[in-house]
Design a protein around this motif. Structure first.
Motif, short mmCIF file in Angstrom:
data_model
loop_
_atom_site.label_atom_id
_atom_site.label_comp_id
_atom_site.label_asym_id
_atom_site.label_seq_id
_atom_site.Cartn_x
_atom_site.Cartn_y
_atom_site.Cartn_z
N ALA A 89 0.85 -1.69 -0.23
CA ALA A 89 -0.15 0.22 0.04
C ALA A 89 1.36 1.61 -0.13
CB ALA A 89 -0.73 -0.24 0.66
N ARG A 90 1.83 1.53 -0.51
CA ARG A 90 3.24 2.40 -0.98
C ARG A 90 2.43 3.30 -1.79
NH1 ARG A 90 7.82 1.71 -4.12
NH2 ARG A 90 7.41 -0.21 -3.56
N ASP A 91 1.17 3.53 -1.60
CA ASP A 91 0.61 4.84 -2.75
C ASP A 91 -0.37 5.63 -1.46
OD1 ASP A 91 -0.66 2.56 -2.85
OD2 ASP A 91 -1.95 4.08 -4.00
N LEU A 92 -0.54 4.85 -0.59
CA LEU A 92 -1.28 5.14 0.34
C LEU A 92 -0.77 5.86 2.04
CD1 LEU A 92 -4.08 2.81 0.45
CD2 LEU A 92 -4.24 5.00 -0.33
N LEU A 93 0.79 5.61 1.79
CA LEU A 93 1.80 6.46 3.60
C LEU A 93 1.48 7.55 3.21
CD1 LEU A 93 4.57 2.99 2.37
CD2 LEU A 93 1.93 3.54 4.53
N LEU A 94 1.58 8.15 3.74
CA LEU A 94 2.08 9.60 4.21
C LEU A 94 3.05 9.89 3.80
CD1 LEU A 94 0.37 11.66 5.36
CD2 LEU A 94 1.68 11.67 7.72
#
Length: 122
Positions: A89-94
């Protein structure tokens, strides 16, 4: 004194992430990450359960019970959680890819907090 400040700061992080971000749902991205990794069906309940666990870690830190084990559990959880999130879920990390550096800094602070713990009298 330093040890006490570090302990309170770590407990505050776990409490904020658990209660604010997950149980109260103030940061929906956390539920989205759980849904991406574990599926949509129970993402809300699982996110709340994770939040309750994080609140428990905050309480454990403040209790001072088995501090070395507590630090080990924190380090393990942060490391595993960040590898999974970075992979799935790299794209969802802050902070995106920089999240790994933030996680490493947190792990170092947990380690140093344990290392600065005053020795208990025998």
């Amino acid at each position: 004194m330093l040890h006490r400040v570090l302990r309170y700061a770590l407990a505050a992080v776990w409490l904020t992430m658990g209660l604010g971000c997950k149980v109260l749902g103030l940061v929906p991205r956390h539920r989205e990450i759980v849904a991406r990794i574990l599926g949509e069906e129970f993402a809300g309940l699982i996110t709340i359960a994770i939040g309750i666990g994080e609140i428990g870690i905050a309480a454990w830190i403040l209790s001072g019970f088995r501090p070395r084990l507590c630090a080990t559990v924190q380090i393990g959880l942060v490391a595993v959680m960040n590898v999974i999130e970075f992979t799935l879920a790299r794209d969802l990390l802050l902070f995106g890819a920089v999240n790994a550096a933030v996680a490493l800094a947190f792990i170092v602070i947990v380690y140093l907090t344990e290392r600065t713990r005053p020795c208990s009298p025998r």
